[in-house]
Design a protein around this motif. Structure first.
Motif, PDB file in Angstrom:
ATOM      1  N   ARG A  99      53.299 -48.927  74.381  1.00  0.00           N
ATOM      2  CA  ARG A  99      55.218 -50.106  75.328  1.00  0.00           C
ATOM      3  C   ARG A  99      54.566 -51.665  74.211  1.00  0.00           C
ATOM      4  O   ARG A  99      53.326 -51.775  74.721  1.00  0.00           O
ATOM      5  CB  ARG A  99      55.556 -50.145  75.755  1.00  0.00           C
ATOM      6  CG  ARG A  99      55.994 -51.131  75.898  1.00  0.00           C
ATOM      7  CD  ARG A  99      57.678 -51.444  76.258  1.00  0.00           C
ATOM      8  NE  ARG A  99      57.885 -49.973  76.182  1.00  0.00           N
ATOM      9  CZ  ARG A  99      59.357 -49.943  75.403  1.00  0.00           C
ATOM     10  NH1 ARG A  99      60.783 -50.334  74.933  1.00  0.00           N
ATOM     11  NH2 ARG A  99      59.636 -48.510  76.547  1.00  0.00           N
ATOM     12  N   ARG A 110      58.599 -49.578  71.323  1.00  0.00           N
ATOM     13  CA  ARG A 110      57.689 -48.751  70.967  1.00  0.00           C
ATOM     14  C   ARG A 110      57.045 -48.272  70.096  1.00  0.00           C
ATOM     15  O   ARG A 110      58.277 -48.049  69.189  1.00  0.00           O
ATOM     16  CB  ARG A 110      58.891 -46.972  72.188  1.00  0.00           C
ATOM     17  CG  ARG A 110      59.326 -46.976  73.385  1.00  0.00           C
ATOM     18  CD  ARG A 110      59.890 -45.617  73.200  1.00  0.00           C
ATOM     19  NE  ARG A 110      58.852 -44.475  73.215  1.00  0.00           N
ATOM     20  CZ  ARG A 110      57.983 -43.991  73.635  1.00  0.00           C
ATOM     21  NH1 ARG A 110      57.474 -44.469  75.175  1.00  0.00           N
ATOM     22  NH2 ARG A 110      56.855 -42.761  73.249  1.00  0.00           N
ATOM     23  N   LYS A 165      62.502 -34.917  66.782  1.00  0.00           N
ATOM     24  CA  LYS A 165      63.035 -36.165  66.898  1.00  0.00           C
ATOM     25  C   LYS A 165      61.963 -37.088  68.020  1.00  0.00           C
ATOM     26  O   LYS A 165      62.433 -36.530  69.124  1.00  0.00           O
ATOM     27  CB  LYS A 165      64.863 -36.273  67.675  1.00  0.00           C
ATOM     28  CG  LYS A 165      64.840 -37.811  67.522  1.00  0.00           C
ATOM     29  CD  LYS A 165      65.309 -38.313  66.279  1.00  0.00           C
ATOM     30  CE  LYS A 165      65.859 -39.486  66.572  1.00  0.00           C
ATOM     31  NZ  LYS A 165      65.392 -40.833  65.522  1.00  0.00           N
ATOM     32  N   ARG A 166      61.759 -37.649  67.641  1.00  0.00           N
ATOM     33  CA  ARG A 166      60.624 -39.190  69.023  1.00  0.00           C
ATOM     34  C   ARG A 166      61.763 -40.424  68.933  1.00  0.00           C
ATOM     35  O   ARG A 166      62.239 -41.174  67.988  1.00  0.00           O
ATOM     36  CB  ARG A 166      59.463 -39.340  68.165  1.00  0.00           C
ATOM     37  CG  ARG A 166      58.433 -38.321  68.065  1.00  0.00           C
ATOM     38  CD  ARG A 166      58.324 -37.453  69.215  1.00  0.00           C
ATOM     39  NE  ARG A 166      56.974 -36.509  68.640  1.00  0.00           N
ATOM     40  CZ  ARG A 166      56.527 -35.714  69.710  1.00  0.00           C
ATOM     41  NH1 ARG A 166      56.045 -36.068  70.596  1.00  0.00           N
ATOM     42  NH2 ARG A 166      55.850 -34.581  69.478  1.00  0.00           N
ATOM     43  N   ASP A 167      61.033 -40.686  70.408  1.00  0.00           N
ATOM     44  CA  ASP A 167      62.151 -42.479  71.043  1.00  0.00           C
ATOM     45  C   ASP A 167      61.172 -43.122  70.230  1.00  0.00           C
ATOM     46  O   ASP A 167      59.918 -43.650  70.989  1.00  0.00           O
ATOM     47  CB  ASP A 167      62.402 -42.221  72.325  1.00  0.00           C
ATOM     48  CG  ASP A 167      62.300 -43.889  72.529  1.00  0.00           C
ATOM     49  OD1 ASP A 167      63.267 -44.335  71.941  1.00  0.00           O
ATOM     50  OD2 ASP A 167      62.780 -43.985  74.032  1.00  0.00           O
ATOM     51  N   ILE A 168      60.970 -43.541  69.091  1.00  0.00           N
ATOM     52  CA  ILE A 168      59.999 -44.826  68.436  1.00  0.00           C
ATOM     53  C   ILE A 168      60.541 -45.932  67.824  1.00  0.00           C
ATOM     54  O   ILE A 168      61.899 -45.782  66.868  1.00  0.00           O
ATOM     55  CB  ILE A 168      58.919 -43.868  67.107  1.00  0.00           C
ATOM     56  CG1 ILE A 168      58.287 -42.779  68.032  1.00  0.00           C
ATOM     57  CG2 ILE A 168      58.306 -45.151  66.753  1.00  0.00           C
ATOM     58  CD1 ILE A 168      57.830 -42.020  66.812  1.00  0.00           C
ATOM     59  N   ASP A 169      60.565 -47.024  68.303  1.00  0.00           N
ATOM     60  CA  ASP A 169      61.115 -48.251  67.277  1.00  0.00           C
ATOM     61  C   ASP A 169      60.462 -48.483  65.917  1.00  0.00           C
ATOM     62  O   ASP A 169      61.240 -49.343  65.038  1.00  0.00           O
ATOM     63  CB  ASP A 169      61.175 -49.349  68.008  1.00  0.00           C
ATOM     64  CG  ASP A 169      62.076 -49.134  69.391  1.00  0.00           C
ATOM     65  OD1 ASP A 169      63.320 -49.314  69.631  1.00  0.00           O
ATOM     66  OD2 ASP A 169      61.571 -49.300  70.433  1.00  0.00           O
ATOM     67  N   TYR A 215      62.824 -44.153  60.597  1.00  0.00           N
ATOM     68  CA  TYR A 215      61.874 -44.229  61.458  1.00  0.00           C
ATOM     69  C   TYR A 215      61.749 -46.264  61.000  1.00  0.00           C
ATOM     70  O   TYR A 215      60.934 -46.185  59.716  1.00  0.00           O
ATOM     71  CB  TYR A 215      60.770 -43.982  62.224  1.00  0.00           C
ATOM     72  CG  TYR A 215      60.824 -43.069  63.073  1.00  0.00           C
ATOM     73  CD1 TYR A 215      61.500 -42.723  64.325  1.00  0.00           C
ATOM     74  CD2 TYR A 215      60.278 -41.308  61.762  1.00  0.00           C
ATOM     75  CE1 TYR A 215      61.527 -41.541  64.604  1.00  0.00           C
ATOM     76  CE2 TYR A 215      60.442 -39.943  63.332  1.00  0.00           C
ATOM     77  CZ  TYR A 215      61.262 -40.139  64.185  1.00  0.00           C
ATOM     78  OH  TYR A 215      61.463 -39.846  65.334  1.00  0.00           O
TER      79      TYR A 215
END
Length: 241
Positions: free
Chosen positions: A11, A17, A68-72, A102
């Motif tokens: 974080r 993220r 699929k990843r929760d990435i900013d 991404y």
């Protein structure tokens, strides 16, 4: 798979993220900053090389991102200066082609941006986060302790050229140490340099975890607000991170 060069997601105060790629493991850097939270630089250099194997990094990315990843952001950084990696353009291009969903971010201490080839190699990033902590060379030597030959004017000129060439966003970070680069004279020099660079955002930073030298201490909240007010006179998009 055991990940040797990927870390996180963490974080991040700025990047949400963030999945990190450690391109230069082992504290290899062109700076030996007194505030570095990774500790003292073990190899002070401006020599570029494949400090982490590109093929292995690509394998780790493919394995981790197979779902699929929760990435900013996917952030090229690590414990050293990422632009020292000679394959940085290959990795950015690989991400653009194979994992385009991404956003790609590059952290840099700005020391190699005077090299047009380095600027070209990072132009496929979405976001570049350079740092500039000093304008006078005496302050540079006190705070960042660079390898011989690096000057602040060289860094600023590289940042100015990056601004004209790069189509993405530039978020300039300035790390402040009380009594060192927080005087009126130094603040004016830093703000004047920022005007030349014209970043999209300015981020004011100070120590949050122990640095390389024990005498470095964080700014007080009043000091942060004073510096914030000073910069927002010219840059409305200035924040404390």
């Amino acid at each position: 798979m055991e990940y040797k060069y990927l870390f996180g997601p963490v974080r991040s105060r700025r990047l949400g993220r963030s999945l990190g790629i450690d391109l230069v493991p082992g504290n290899i850097c062109s700076f030996n900053c007194v505030y570095c939270e990774c500790g003292k630089t073990t190899c002070l250099t401006e020599k570029r090389g494949e400090y982490a194997p590109v093929g292995r990094i690509q394998q780790e990315l493919d394995h981790y991102l197979r779902r699929k990843r929760d990435i900013d952001h996917i952030t090229l950084g690590g414990t050293g200066e990422p632009t020292l990696h000679s394959g940085i353009s290959t990795i950015l291009e690989y991400l653009r082609k194979h994992h385009p969903e991404y956003k790609r971010a590059v952290l840099t201490n700005s020391t190699l941006l005077s090299d047009p080839e380095v600027r070209k190699e990072i132009h496929t990033a979405d976001l570049i986060l350079p740092s500039l902590d000093a304008v006078s060379d005496s302050q540079l030597r006190m705070i960042n302790r660079p390898i011989t030959g690096i000057t602040t004017e060289q860094m600023i000129e590289g940042l100015v050229k990056l601004r004209t060439e790069f189509k993405g966003e530039i978020w300039l970070e300035i790390f402040f140490i009380a009594g060192i680069n927080t005087t009126e004279g130094e603040l004016h020099l830093l703000r004047d340099a920022a005007v030349r660079i014209n970043p999209d955002q300015i981020h004011i930073n100070s120590l949050s975890r122990p640095g390389a030298e024990p005498w470095v201490s964080p700014l007080t909240e009043d000091e942060k607000k004073r510096i914030l007010y000073f910069f927002t006179e010219e840059f409305a998009n200035t924040t404390i991170i």
